[in-house]
Design a protein around this motif. Structure first.
Motif, PDB file in Angstrom:
ATOM      1  N   TYR A 214       0.824  -1.199   0.000  1.00  0.00           N
ATOM      2  CA  TYR A 214       0.000   0.000   0.000  1.00  0.00           C
ATOM      3  C   TYR A 214       0.862   1.255   0.000  1.00  0.00           C
ATOM      4  CZ  TYR A 214      -3.737   3.236   1.335  1.00  0.00           C
ATOM      5  OH  TYR A 214      -4.639   4.275   1.368  1.00  0.00           O
ATOM      6  N   ALA A 215       1.937   1.253   0.782  1.00  0.00           N
ATOM      7  CA  ALA A 215       2.821   2.422   0.848  1.00  0.00           C
ATOM      8  C   ALA A 215       3.460   2.696  -0.513  1.00  0.00           C
ATOM      9  CB  ALA A 215       3.891   2.212   1.919  1.00  0.00           C
ATOM     10  N   SER A 216       3.911   1.635  -1.189  1.00  0.00           N
ATOM     11  CA  SER A 216       4.539   1.841  -2.497  1.00  0.00           C
ATOM     12  C   SER A 216       3.521   2.328  -3.523  1.00  0.00           C
ATOM     13  CB  SER A 216       5.193   0.546  -2.974  1.00  0.00           C
ATOM     14  OG  SER A 216       4.230  -0.472  -3.166  1.00  0.00           O
ATOM     15  N   THR A 217       2.277   1.907  -3.415  1.00  0.00           N
ATOM     16  CA  THR A 217       1.243   2.405  -4.332  1.00  0.00           C
ATOM     17  C   THR A 217       0.988   3.884  -4.089  1.00  0.00           C
ATOM     18  OG1 THR A 217       0.202   0.212  -4.257  1.00  0.00           O
ATOM     19  CG2 THR A 217      -1.072   1.995  -5.223  1.00  0.00           C
ATOM     20  N   LEU A 218       1.011   4.299  -2.815  1.00  0.00           N
ATOM     21  CA  LEU A 218       0.906   5.729  -2.521  1.00  0.00           C
ATOM     22  C   LEU A 218       2.091   6.493  -3.089  1.00  0.00           C
ATOM     23  CD1 LEU A 218      -0.337   5.676   1.200  1.00  0.00           C
ATOM     24  CD2 LEU A 218      -1.668   6.321  -0.823  1.00  0.00           C
ATOM     25  N   ASP A 219       3.290   5.926  -2.960  1.00  0.00           N
ATOM     26  CA  ASP A 219       4.476   6.589  -3.512  1.00  0.00           C
ATOM     27  C   ASP A 219       4.366   6.732  -5.025  1.00  0.00           C
ATOM     28  OD1 ASP A 219       5.561   6.789  -0.993  1.00  0.00           O
ATOM     29  OD2 ASP A 219       6.749   4.948  -1.160  1.00  0.00           O
ATOM     30  N   ILE A 220       3.879   5.684  -5.699  1.00  0.00           N
ATOM     31  CA  ILE A 220       3.696   5.769  -7.151  1.00  0.00           C
ATOM     32  C   ILE A 220       2.713   6.876  -7.494  1.00  0.00           C
ATOM     33  CG2 ILE A 220       2.758   4.550  -9.157  1.00  0.00           C
ATOM     34  CD1 ILE A 220       3.846   1.964  -7.958  1.00  0.00           C
ATOM     35  N   SER A 221       1.666   7.018  -6.682  1.00  0.00           N
ATOM     36  CA  SER A 221       0.617   7.986  -6.979  1.00  0.00           C
ATOM     37  C   SER A 221       1.046   9.425  -6.715  1.00  0.00           C
ATOM     38  CB  SER A 221      -0.634   7.679  -6.140  1.00  0.00           C
ATOM     39  OG  SER A 221      -1.113   6.374  -6.407  1.00  0.00           O
ATOM     40  N   PHE A 222       1.911   9.659  -5.708  1.00  0.00           N
ATOM     41  CA  PHE A 222       2.206  11.025  -5.293  1.00  0.00           C
ATOM     42  C   PHE A 222       3.673  11.427  -5.437  1.00  0.00           C
ATOM     43  CE2 PHE A 222      -1.583   9.852  -2.783  1.00  0.00           C
ATOM     44  CZ  PHE A 222      -2.452  10.834  -3.227  1.00  0.00           C
ATOM     45  N   ASP A 223       4.601  10.490  -5.501  1.00  0.00           N
ATOM     46  CA  ASP A 223       6.017  10.836  -5.506  1.00  0.00           C
ATOM     47  C   ASP A 223       6.731  10.485  -6.805  1.00  0.00           C
ATOM     48  OD1 ASP A 223       6.059  11.816  -2.811  1.00  0.00           O
ATOM     49  OD2 ASP A 223       5.916   9.741  -2.131  1.00  0.00           O
ATOM     50  N   VAL A 224       6.244   9.524  -7.579  1.00  0.00           N
ATOM     51  CA  VAL A 224       6.860   9.159  -8.853  1.00  0.00           C
ATOM     52  C   VAL A 224       6.285  10.052  -9.938  1.00  0.00           C
ATOM     53  CG1 VAL A 224       7.163   7.320 -10.542  1.00  0.00           C
ATOM     54  CG2 VAL A 224       7.242   6.789  -8.099  1.00  0.00           C
TER      55      VAL A 224
END
Length: 570
Positions: free
Chosen positions: A101-111
């Motif tokens: 879940y954390a990596s999906t958030l990172d993909i959505s907001f940080d990548v």
């Protein structure tokens, strides 16, 4: 003055001379030129019709899925190990969640571009399944599954099943509260399987739900196993498509032994390549302006919580609806609880849908006794029973779909949840029968309208007044091409009851099966209108030519309308 067009072979141009070396080197080692000539692939002809693009939409959506999915794998972490989030989405900072879940958030907001690619990927998945379903409906409505394409039809069924599983697996990977609720649904389905349900749950989830291995396992299935199977089946599907040649709509110059269309190169390849960019652009536009699956609004999965108004992706909605409208039936046998309220709607019903679809070409062939090869498509109106049966199945699917969103419908339209549930329970059995009868009558009516147009011509819109004060409308015969298109289907077979005894007076073998088949044929062809005979058409031509009320010559002052309803030149 005359001019002569000068043509220079490509091998004599500057570019051709430079490319001759590398191209010849490759051809000496791979034999591509000889293989293409022997296979005639480059000269393969493909017919043109808008309905044939449905399969291409599914194909190019799958390509978009592969491209965007590869991008997402660089940053996604398929782990259920817990971590504390401290990312760009501040409302969730300090909250414990899985790495997935954390990596999906990172993909959505940080990548950079990550959210766009995520949404393109999700929209392409929905489009992929939708295009496959609509494409298969087109194949069923037009009889394109008939001999010799039964195997390709079964491959299509397999592709659709794999697409559904692949979509659900990808939907579950972010490990958010909504996708976790969907996995809980699957857990309940597994538990409902008699005797072996609990063992299957421990095997798939690695222990009691939710376990700590389901996300990594789904990830491997999602990016390796199912895509490989999809690629293999798509390849087999395309090979059989080329081997059997593409089906086409009937019309002047089109027979069971030819294909009228464009060659593979350069026309069809250029159009197909352009259509890929259309599909990619369409999914990119949806990903840019239409939000889908906002996982940050749901939060991480917690087995003790359920998302309010939780809904699966649209293609799994019929299973959800079947479970919601199923009565609470349970039984106990041999110290085991048999949960019919989950097992029947979630396991038996989808299998029934797929089983009937897979068996339909063979059942229809047994009923009709037609074992010939068919390369011309059949108009849906000319197969009333089949068309009505498909519409009935679509109606049942739609009722289940409504049941899957009964809570949302009740909330948004201020209706009773129980009333909607009971409507779906009753409608699942009543509405398909009603739509079957209505559709069949519509098809028969259209058959009669076609026969009437052939025998009596089309209405020109020119009104004449007779000396006695009566008014008549001029009719004109259909063009020969239109008559051919309306009459190129097979005539109805002569239905005869099977003999109960042979020529020696001995009871005929398999008489019960023969009676059953005869009854099935009677039901299948009931009400169908046969096409006019050649004698009927000739008689109609004489009638249109000689009858005072139906002159063929329309005159110069007013030309009326054409057979398609378009006004002629005044």
């Amino acid at each position: 003055m005359s001019t002569v067009d000068e043509h220079t072979n490509i091998e004599d141009t500057a570019f051709g001379k430079k490319a001759a070396g590398p191209v010849g080197w490759l051809d000496d080692r791979l034999g591509l030129a000889g293989a293409s000539k022997r296979s005639h692939l480059l000269r393969k002809v493909f017919p043109e019709h808008w309905s044939f693009m449905l399969g291409e939409i599914a194909l190019w959506s799958f390509v978009v899925l592969l491209l965007t999915g590869t991008f997402l794998t660089f940053w996604f972490q398929p782990s259920m190990a817990e971590t504390t989030y401290n990312g760009s989405y501040t409302p969730l900072n300090g909250l414990e969640m899985s790495h997935a879940y954390a990596s999906t958030l990172d993909i959505s907001f940080d990548v950079r571009g990550g959210l766009l690619i995520r949404q393109i990927h999700h929209w392409a998945a929905a489009l992929f399944v939708a295009a496959m379903i609509v494409h298969m409906l087109r194949v069923m409505f037009t009889g394109a599954y008939r001999k010799p394409r039964e195997i390709n039809w079964l491959i299509g069924i397999g592709l659709m099943v794999l697409g559904l599983v692949e979509g659900f697996a990808g939907y579950s990977l972010p490990d958010d509260l909504l996708s976790g609720t969907g996995l809980r649904f699957v857990d309940g389905l597994l538990r409902s399987i008699p005797i072996v349900g609990s063992y299957l749950e421990y095997f798939i989830f690695g222990g009691e739900f939710p376990g700590d291995v389901i996300i990594p396992r789904l990830y491997m299935v999602h990016i390796l196993l199912i895509p490989a199977l999809l690629l293999a089946l798509i390849g087999a599907h395309m090979i059989l498509l080329v081997y059997h040649k593409h089906t086409q709509w009937g019309g002047p110059g089109r027979t069971e032994k030819n294909v009228v269309g464009y060659p593979m190169l350069p026309v069809y390849a250029a159009k197909a390549g352009g259509f890929f960019f259309v599909v990619f652009g369409f999914t990119a536009l949806m990903g840019a302006v239409l939000q889908i699956n906002p996982i940050w609004a749901y939060g991480p999965y917690n087995p003790s919580e359920v998302t309010a108004g939780s809904q699966p992706d649209w293609y799994m909605g019929f299973v959800e609806g079947a479970v919601r409208i199923m009565p609470n039936w349970e039984s106990t046998f041999f110290n085991y609880t048999w949960s019919w309220n989950v097992f029947i709607p979630a396991a038996i019903l989808p299998g029934l849908f797929l089983g009937v679809g897979a068996a339909w070409p063979f059942v229809e062939q047994w009923i009709t006794g037609d074992k010939r090869e068919h390369h011309l498509l059949e108009r849906p109106r000319n197969a009333p029973f089949r068309t009505a049966f498909i519409v009935a199945a679509m109606t049942a699917y739609g009722v289940l779909w409504i049941g899957g969103g009964n809570d949302i419908i009740a909330t948004k339209f201020h209706l009773s949840l129980n009333a909607i549930t009971w409507f779906c329970r009753i409608g699942l059995f009543v509405l398909p029968v009603v739509t079957f009868m209505i559709t069949k009558r519509i098809c028969i009516g259209l058959q009669r309208a076609d026969a009437n147009r052939i025998l009596h011509g089309y209405e020109t819109g020119v009104i004449e007044r007779s000396p006695d004060g009566g008014f008549t409308e001029r009719h004109a015969p259909l063009p020969v091409g239109s008559q051919y298109s309306l009459t190129n289907h097979d005539r109805l077979p002569v239905l005869e009851a099977p003999p109960e005894t042979d020529h020696n007076g001995v009871a005929a073998p398999h008489s019960r099966m023969a009676k059953l088949r005869a009854k099935a044929r009677e039901i299948y062809y009931d009400g169908s209108v046969d096409k006019p005979t050649v004698e009927d058409v000739h008689h109609a031509e004489e009638h249109l030519r000689d009858h005072d009320g139906h002159p063929v010559e329309l005159g110069d002052e007013f030309q009326g309308v054409s057979e398609t309803g378009v006004p002629r030149v005044h």
